[in-house]
Motif scaffolding. Structure first.
Motif, mmCIF file in Angstrom:
data_model
loop_
_atom_site.group_PDB
_atom_site.id
_atom_site.type_symbol
_atom_site.label_atom_id
_atom_site.label_comp_id
_atom_site.label_asym_id
_atom_site.label_seq_id
_atom_site.Cartn_x
_atom_site.Cartn_y
_atom_site.Cartn_z
ATOM 1 N N ASP A 63 55.183 23.149 -48.441
ATOM 2 C CA ASP A 63 54.594 22.873 -47.128
ATOM 3 C C ASP A 63 53.604 23.972 -46.738
ATOM 4 O O ASP A 63 52.578 23.699 -46.104
ATOM 5 N N MET A 64 53.896 25.217 -47.106
ATOM 6 C CA MET A 64 52.945 26.299 -46.850
ATOM 7 C C MET A 64 51.662 26.072 -47.651
ATOM 8 O O MET A 64 50.552 26.281 -47.149
ATOM 9 N N LEU A 65 51.790 25.620 -48.884
ATOM 10 C CA LEU A 65 50.615 25.320 -49.703
ATOM 11 C C LEU A 65 49.783 24.199 -49.088
ATOM 12 O O LEU A 65 48.549 24.231 -49.129
ATOM 13 N N GLU A 66 50.455 23.223 -48.517
ATOM 14 C CA GLU A 66 49.735 22.127 -47.873
ATOM 15 C C GLU A 66 48.964 22.627 -46.650
ATOM 16 O O GLU A 66 47.827 22.194 -46.401
ATOM 17 N N LEU A 67 49.550 23.533 -45.884
ATOM 18 C CA LEU A 67 48.841 24.108 -44.743
ATOM 19 C C LEU A 67 47.616 24.893 -45.213
ATOM 20 O O LEU A 67 46.557 24.848 -44.571
ATOM 21 N N ILE A 68 47.760 25.596 -46.316
ATOM 22 C CA ILE A 68 46.632 26.340 -46.882
ATOM 23 C C ILE A 68 45.547 25.374 -47.353
ATOM 24 O O ILE A 68 44.352 25.602 -47.149
ATOM 25 N N GLU A 73 40.202 23.048 -46.588
ATOM 26 C CA GLU A 73 39.381 21.859 -46.401
ATOM 27 C C GLU A 73 38.552 21.986 -45.118
ATOM 28 O O GLU A 73 37.347 21.672 -45.105
ATOM 29 N N LYS A 74 39.169 22.478 -44.066
ATOM 30 C CA LYS A 74 38.477 22.651 -42.793
ATOM 31 C C LYS A 74 37.388 23.705 -42.907
ATOM 32 O O LYS A 74 36.262 23.521 -42.425
ATOM 33 N N GLN A 75 37.697 24.808 -43.560
ATOM 34 C CA GLN A 75 36.745 25.909 -43.648
ATOM 35 C C GLN A 75 35.568 25.584 -44.566
ATOM 36 O O GLN A 75 34.430 25.936 -44.264
ATOM 37 N N LEU A 76 35.836 24.879 -45.662
ATOM 38 C CA LEU A 76 34.766 24.550 -46.604
ATOM 39 C C LEU A 76 34.017 23.279 -46.212
ATOM 40 O O LEU A 76 32.941 23.009 -46.758
ATOM 41 N N GLY A 77 34.606 22.483 -45.323
ATOM 42 C CA GLY A 77 33.922 21.279 -44.863
ATOM 43 C C GLY A 77 33.823 20.189 -45.907
ATOM 44 O O GLY A 77 32.856 19.420 -45.926
ATOM 45 N N LYS A 78 34.833 20.092 -46.775
ATOM 46 C CA LYS A 78 34.842 19.051 -47.806
ATOM 47 C C LYS A 78 36.284 18.775 -48.221
ATOM 48 O O LYS A 78 37.166 19.612 -48.024
ATOM 49 N N LEU A 244 48.916 31.058 -42.857
ATOM 50 C CA LEU A 244 50.315 31.445 -42.675
ATOM 51 C C LEU A 244 50.574 32.031 -41.296
ATOM 52 O O LEU A 244 51.604 31.745 -40.673
ATOM 53 N N ILE A 245 49.624 32.835 -40.798
ATOM 54 C CA ILE A 245 49.769 33.404 -39.456
ATOM 55 C C ILE A 245 49.772 32.297 -38.406
ATOM 56 O O ILE A 245 50.550 32.312 -37.443
ATOM 57 N N LYS A 246 48.900 31.317 -38.592
ATOM 58 C CA LYS A 246 48.847 30.191 -37.654
ATOM 59 C C LYS A 246 50.187 29.450 -37.634
ATOM 60 O O LYS A 246 50.681 29.054 -36.569
#
Length: 298
Positions: A63-68, A73-78, A244-246
């Motif tokens: 689940d941590m990997l999925e959050l990453i 995806e959000k940061q790279l925009g793809k 992870l902090i989020k």
């Protein structure tokens, strides 16, 4: 009090480590180009990473990997896919160093020697070395381990801790955690040393659970779980840490969707119940070493 002081010490340690400078960015560039995060995970670490009865790869670390993945995806925009690769204590760091995987999130703990080879994210859980044994074995004190056959997985901190705590213990190398359980039930070893939280998960896999216990009450040594990453990849490490902090900030502030992830594994009805009070204090200490993430980011 001893437990709280130890957890605070671990928190401060990870705050120092995670802020060490580095400048390269090859991993994030590769992920942007391929659209794939290749991540290492364990298959024998309930509830962090394992195969369930439906044949699915699941766990808290997954689940941590999925959050990453979502944050990447959000940061790279793809669109970004997550490709999982099984790792073991013997090959996980080599796979990072040779570029086979971009990160590993399992039940890996920080050591200074490991830090010489790879980098660590902030910690996202804490546990420590304990022993799974048959009830009535008498292995409740470190002195009682002398002359006893204690199963360990090679190249793990659990192996090192038992060696340092009781040099007279007879260490028996086992292939993995399931092999350790098998040898314990067969009487080939007197106890199996691993992280207490994972031993709780392992114990649930056997019909003989009522005949087993985890000792001592408090770990011989506390350790922090973190994702491991290639050396000198600050942009990638920052993205992982942000994710992870989020998550930890969401636990501390009782954000419903975030708490739901934690409770699935560690809540009262989760795979392995774990105190929210304890983990909240631990997460709070880590979050406080960073700028708080605005609630709109959730």
């Amino acid at each position: 009090m001893k437990k709280q002081i130890t957890l605070i010490s671990i928190t401060l340690l990870f705050s120092i480590i995670s802020q060490s400078p580095s400048w390269a960015g090859k991993v994030l560039e590769r992920i942007k180009e391929t659209g794939v995060i290749t991540a290492g995970a364990r298959k024998d670490a309930i509830p962090f990473g394992y195969i369930n009865d439906k044949g699915q790869w699941v766990g808290y670390s997954l689940d941590m990997l999925e959050l990453i993945r979502q944050q990447t995806e959000k940061q790279l925009g793809k669109p970004i896919k997550l490709q999982l690769v099984e790792v073991t204590p013997q090959n996980r760091f080599e796979k990072l160093k040779n570029g086979s995987i971009d990160l590993e999130c399992g039940s890996t703990t920080f050591t200074w020697n490991r830090e010489k080879e790879i980098d660590f994210s902030v910690s996202y859980f804490a546990s420590g070395t304990q022993i799974l044994t048959k009830k009535g074995s008498g292995l409740n004190e470190v002195e009682s381990l002398a002359g006893k056959r204690i199963g360990v997985i090679s190249e793990t901190t659990n192996e090192r801790v038992i060696k340092s705590q009781q040099s007279a213990a007879q260490l028996v190398t086992v292939k993995d955690r399931l092999d350790g359980l098998k040898k314990l039930e067969a009487g080939e070893i007197d106890g199996f040393a691993s992280d207490g939280i994972v031993l709780e998960g392992l114990k649930k896999t056997t019909a003989n659970a009522n005949n087993l216990e985890i000792v001592p009450n408090y770990p011989y040594q506390y350790e922090s779980y973190a994702c491991t990453l290639p050396h000198d990849e600050s942009q990638w490490r920052d993205l992982v840490n942000y994710s992870l902090i989020k998550f930890m900030e969401g636990i501390v502030t009782d954000e419903p969707n975030t708490v739901r992830i934690f409770d699935k594994w560690f809540g009262e009805d989760g795979e392995v119940p774990y105190s929210r009070e304890t983990i909240n204090s631990y997460f709070q200490g880590i979050v406080n070493t960073y700028e708080w993430i605005p609630i709109l980011e959730y």
